[in-house]
Design a protein around this motif. Sequence first.
Motif, PDB file in Angstrom:
ATOM      1  N   SER A 186       5.056  -8.194  23.354  1.00  0.00           N
ATOM      2  CA  SER A 186       4.516  -6.997  23.968  1.00  0.00           C
ATOM      3  C   SER A 186       5.650  -6.136  24.470  1.00  0.00           C
ATOM      4  CB  SER A 186       3.625  -7.365  25.143  1.00  0.00           C
ATOM      5  OG  SER A 186       3.126  -6.193  25.716  1.00  0.00           O
ATOM      6  N   PRO A 187       5.612  -4.843  24.322  1.00  0.00           N
ATOM      7  CA  PRO A 187       4.582  -4.095  23.624  1.00  0.00           C
ATOM      8  C   PRO A 187       4.652  -4.334  22.123  1.00  0.00           C
ATOM      9  CG  PRO A 187       6.416  -2.677  24.108  1.00  0.00           C
ATOM     10  CD  PRO A 187       6.733  -3.999  24.740  1.00  0.00           C
ATOM     11  N   GLY A 188       3.615  -3.952  21.420  1.00  0.00           N
ATOM     12  CA  GLY A 188       3.529  -4.235  19.997  1.00  0.00           C
ATOM     13  C   GLY A 188       4.752  -3.710  19.245  1.00  0.00           C
ATOM     14  N   PRO A 189       5.124  -4.394  18.165  1.00  0.00           N
ATOM     15  CA  PRO A 189       6.291  -3.969  17.400  1.00  0.00           C
ATOM     16  C   PRO A 189       6.097  -2.561  16.858  1.00  0.00           C
ATOM     17  CG  PRO A 189       5.431  -6.073  16.631  1.00  0.00           C
ATOM     18  CD  PRO A 189       4.441  -5.525  17.589  1.00  0.00           C
ATOM     19  N   ARG A 190       7.185  -1.837  16.707  1.00  0.00           N
ATOM     20  CA  ARG A 190       7.083  -0.502  16.129  1.00  0.00           C
ATOM     21  C   ARG A 190       6.709  -0.624  14.672  1.00  0.00           C
ATOM     22  NH1 ARG A 190       9.227   3.473  19.100  1.00  0.00           N
ATOM     23  NH2 ARG A 190       7.720   4.672  17.923  1.00  0.00           N
ATOM     24  N   LEU A 191       6.155   0.448  14.149  1.00  0.00           N
ATOM     25  CA  LEU A 191       5.723   0.449  12.770  1.00  0.00           C
ATOM     26  C   LEU A 191       6.924   0.282  11.839  1.00  0.00           C
ATOM     27  CD1 LEU A 191       2.849   2.560  11.717  1.00  0.00           C
ATOM     28  CD2 LEU A 191       4.809   2.597  10.193  1.00  0.00           C
ATOM     29  N   ASP A 192       6.877  -0.753  11.024  1.00  0.00           N
ATOM     30  CA  ASP A 192       7.965  -1.000  10.089  1.00  0.00           C
ATOM     31  C   ASP A 192       7.606  -0.352   8.755  1.00  0.00           C
ATOM     32  OD1 ASP A 192       9.629  -4.034   8.873  1.00  0.00           O
ATOM     33  OD2 ASP A 192       9.736  -1.955   8.233  1.00  0.00           O
ATOM     34  N   PRO A 193       8.370   0.694   8.356  1.00  0.00           N
ATOM     35  CA  PRO A 193       7.983   1.438   7.160  1.00  0.00           C
ATOM     36  C   PRO A 193       8.012   0.586   5.889  1.00  0.00           C
ATOM     37  CG  PRO A 193      10.098   2.194   8.030  1.00  0.00           C
ATOM     38  CD  PRO A 193       9.562   1.210   8.997  1.00  0.00           C
ATOM     39  N   ASN A 194       8.776  -0.514   5.919  1.00  0.00           N
ATOM     40  CA  ASN A 194       8.810  -1.372   4.736  1.00  0.00           C
ATOM     41  C   ASN A 194       7.551  -2.211   4.592  1.00  0.00           C
ATOM     42  OD1 ASN A 194      11.418  -0.518   4.041  1.00  0.00           O
ATOM     43  ND2 ASN A 194      12.228  -1.832   5.666  1.00  0.00           N
ATOM     44  N   LYS A 195       6.947  -2.497   5.717  1.00  0.00           N
ATOM     45  CA  LYS A 195       5.758  -3.343   5.686  1.00  0.00           C
ATOM     46  C   LYS A 195       4.482  -2.522   5.741  1.00  0.00           C
ATOM     47  CE  LYS A 195       7.590  -7.175   8.403  1.00  0.00           C
ATOM     48  NZ  LYS A 195       7.487  -7.605   9.792  1.00  0.00           N
ATOM     49  N   ALA A 196       4.562  -1.347   6.348  1.00  0.00           N
ATOM     50  CA  ALA A 196       3.332  -0.642   6.673  1.00  0.00           C
ATOM     51  C   ALA A 196       2.706   0.035   5.468  1.00  0.00           C
ATOM     52  CB  ALA A 196       3.614   0.394   7.747  1.00  0.00           C
ATOM     53  N   ASN A 197       1.421  -0.206   5.274  1.00  0.00           N
ATOM     54  CA  ASN A 197       0.640   0.593   4.352  1.00  0.00           C
ATOM     55  C   ASN A 197      -0.680   0.828   5.063  1.00  0.00           C
ATOM     56  OD1 ASN A 197      -1.085   1.663   2.519  1.00  0.00           O
ATOM     57  ND2 ASN A 197      -0.399   0.382   0.840  1.00  0.00           N
ATOM     58  N   THR A 198      -0.773   1.961   5.711  1.00  0.00           N
ATOM     59  CA  THR A 198      -1.940   2.151   6.557  1.00  0.00           C
ATOM     60  C   THR A 198      -3.170   2.555   5.745  1.00  0.00           C
ATOM     61  OG1 THR A 198      -1.462   4.457   7.036  1.00  0.00           O
ATOM     62  CG2 THR A 198      -0.499   2.811   8.517  1.00  0.00           C
ATOM     63  N   HIS A 199      -3.030   2.661   4.435  1.00  0.00           N
ATOM     64  CA  HIS A 199      -4.191   3.026   3.609  1.00  0.00           C
ATOM     65  C   HIS A 199      -4.957   1.819   3.094  1.00  0.00           C
ATOM     66  CE1 HIS A 199      -3.462   7.458   2.851  1.00  0.00           C
ATOM     67  NE2 HIS A 199      -2.473   7.083   3.626  1.00  0.00           N
ATOM     68  N   ILE A 200      -4.264   0.710   2.932  1.00  0.00           N
ATOM     69  CA  ILE A 200      -4.918  -0.462   2.351  1.00  0.00           C
ATOM     70  C   ILE A 200      -4.636  -1.677   3.229  1.00  0.00           C
ATOM     71  CG2 ILE A 200      -5.026  -1.972   0.329  1.00  0.00           C
ATOM     72  CD1 ILE A 200      -3.977   0.497  -1.284  1.00  0.00           C
ATOM     73  N   LEU A 201      -5.683  -2.426   3.523  1.00  0.00           N
ATOM     74  CA  LEU A 201      -5.510  -3.639   4.308  1.00  0.00           C
ATOM     75  C   LEU A 201      -5.076  -4.777   3.396  1.00  0.00           C
ATOM     76  CD1 LEU A 201      -8.734  -3.599   6.510  1.00  0.00           C
ATOM     77  CD2 LEU A 201      -6.390  -3.553   7.368  1.00  0.00           C
ATOM     78  N   PRO A 202      -4.223  -5.684   3.922  1.00  0.00           N
ATOM     79  CA  PRO A 202      -3.923  -6.895   3.153  1.00  0.00           C
ATOM     80  C   PRO A 202      -5.234  -7.651   2.884  1.00  0.00           C
ATOM     81  CG  PRO A 202      -2.733  -6.857   5.264  1.00  0.00           C
ATOM     82  CD  PRO A 202      -3.608  -5.668   5.247  1.00  0.00           C
ATOM     83  N   GLU A 203      -5.222  -8.512   1.870  1.00  0.00           N
ATOM     84  CA  GLU A 203      -6.458  -9.225   1.514  1.00  0.00           C
ATOM     85  C   GLU A 203      -6.809 -10.308   2.528  1.00  0.00           C
ATOM     86  OE1 GLU A 203      -6.482 -10.557  -2.499  1.00  0.00           O
ATOM     87  OE2 GLU A 203      -6.437  -8.493  -3.268  1.00  0.00           O
ATOM     88  N   PHE A 204      -8.111 -10.500   2.681  1.00  0.00           N
ATOM     89  CA  PHE A 204      -8.624 -11.574   3.544  1.00  0.00           C
ATOM     90  C   PHE A 204     -10.050 -11.849   3.115  1.00  0.00           C
ATOM     91  CE2 PHE A 204      -9.408  -7.449   5.468  1.00  0.00           C
ATOM     92  CZ  PHE A 204     -10.776  -7.479   5.658  1.00  0.00           C
ATOM     93  N   GLU A 205     -10.589 -12.939   3.612  1.00  0.00           N
ATOM     94  CA  GLU A 205     -12.000 -13.205   3.358  1.00  0.00           C
ATOM     95  C   GLU A 205     -12.806 -12.845   4.597  1.00  0.00           C
ATOM     96  OE1 GLU A 205     -14.913 -16.816   2.057  1.00  0.00           O
ATOM     97  OE2 GLU A 205     -12.837 -16.872   1.336  1.00  0.00           O
ATOM     98  N   TYR A 206     -13.868 -12.092   4.383  1.00  0.00           N
ATOM     99  CA  TYR A 206     -14.707 -11.602   5.485  1.00  0.00           C
ATOM    100  C   TYR A 206     -15.865 -12.559   5.721  1.00  0.00           C
ATOM    101  CZ  TYR A 206     -18.168  -8.467   7.713  1.00  0.00           C
ATOM    102  OH  TYR A 206     -19.101  -7.893   8.531  1.00  0.00           O
TER     103      TYR A 206
END
Lengths: 304, 160
Positions: free
Chosen positions: A4-24
Motif C-alpha cells: 500500500s498504496p497500490g503499485p503505479r500502473l506498469d505500462p508493460n503489464k497494463a492493458n486496461t481494455h482486456i482482462l486476463p483470463e479467469f473462470e467466473y
Amino acid sequence: MLKSPGPRLDPNKANTHILPEFEYLAPRTVEETVELLSKYGEEAKVLAGGTDLLVRMKQGVLRPKYLISINRIKELNYIKDRGDHVAIGAATKLRALEKSDLIKELFPALHEAVRSMGGVQIRNMGTIGGNLCNASPAADTAPPLLVFEAEVVIAGPNGRRVVPITQFFTGPGKTVMARNELLVEVRVPKPVKPTGSAFIKIARVAMDLAKISIAVALRMNGNVVEDVKVALGSVAPTPMRAYRTEEFLKGKELTEDVMWEAANIVRTEVKPITDIRSTAEYRREVSGVILVDALKKAMERLGR
Amino acid sequence: MGTRLINFKLNGRPVSIEVKDNELLINVLRDRLGVLSPKYGCGIGECGACTVLLDGEPVLSCLTLAVEVDGREITTVEGLAKDGKLHPVQEAFIEEGAIQCGYCTPGFILVAKRLLEEVKNPSEERIREYVRGNLCRCTGYVNIIKAIKRAAEKISCGKA
C-alpha cells in the motif's frame, strides 16, 4: 501480498481494455461461496462491485484463476433495523447506504463517508464489504465504523464468527479473514444516548482517495465530554482509532484550547507515511486540524 | 476459460449473446453489438466515459463483466429518443452547445438523465456533485451544467 498504496500502473503489464483470463463462478449461497473459497484458496478472488479488483487485474497486479461473484447472493444485500443495531449485508451497494434514511439519521458520519466516495457510478457498483475487505488504509467506510464500534460477521467452513471492526484490519490490504472466509454482514450498534458524529476527508480532487480522513462520535454530559471516539484513515498501515486523544478529551469541557491540545495529541498518535497522495508531514499537521473541525461539527449536530 | 449465453435487455430489445468469462460489458456493446455511445476512457473507473444505465442506474461498463448483466436491463444514449424525438437532456445539450469533442457526452447525458429522475430542480451545487464521476477533457463544464439546468426546466415545464 498487496503493498500500500497500490503499485503505479506498469505500462508493460497494463492493458486496461482486456482482462486476463479467469473462470467466473456465481454461487447462490454463502455456504457455496465458502466451499469454493476452500477449494480454490489463493487462486480465487471474491468479486463484489469490481471497482477495485478489476482495476488491479487490468493493471496486472492480480491474476486470479477464479473469480467468485457474490452479486447473485440475495442474502448479502440488505439494510435491516434489528432493534439495538443496524445490520448491513456485505454486498450492499454504497448507493443503498447513501439513500438509507436509517443510516442518515443514526450514523451521519457513515452517511457522509459514503457520499464522499467516487462518483455516482462507483457508488452504484461498490459495496461496503468490498471497501472493508480491500483493507486500504484509506477505506472511507472504516473510520465511521470504527467510531461506532461496529462488528463484522465472517462466514467460514466451521460457521460464522463475529469480530469487532477494531480488530479486523491487520495491515495494508490485510484483514483477520482466512482465504476461505467471506465477510457477510456489518453490524452497527445504535447509539444509546444522543451522539453527534461527523466525517471529514481531505482529497486532491473530489474523485480521489483520501489524503487523510477522520470520523468522530461524541456524547456530552452537560458541558463536558461524556464519551468520544476518534478514528482516522490514511495515517497508518490500517485505519486507526486514536485512543490517547479520546482519553484526553473525556471529562473535559470542549473549549477551543482543549480541542487544540487534543490536536497536538492526535499528531503524536498517527503514523503517516509519504506516498503518491501526500507527505507524512502534511498528514501529521492536518490530522490535528481536521480533529478540531470534526469535533465542532459533531457538537453542532448535538445542537450545541 | 468458459463462455456462456447471457440474455439481457438492451435499449428495450432482448439480446442473447455468447460471452467469455473475462469479457467486459463495454467491449461486448461496442465490438459485438455495434452500440458505440459508451466510450473507452481511462479504463480504471475515474472518467465516466463508459457509463451505461444498468436497471436505470449509472454504472461503468469498462469495470462490469458482461456475464454479470445476465437477466438485467442496459440503457445507452441510443435508447433515449422516443418516436424519433430526442430526450430533453439530449435537446438541452444541443441547445446549450454542451458538446466539444463529444467523447464524454454520452456519459454526462445518462448521468444527467438519472439525476433529473431523482431531483426535479437540482441546484448547481447538486448538479456538480452528481456529475463528479464524469470528466470532460475539453473542460466544457460550464455549458454542461447549463444544459442540465435547461433540461430540468424542460422536464418540469412539460415541454418534454
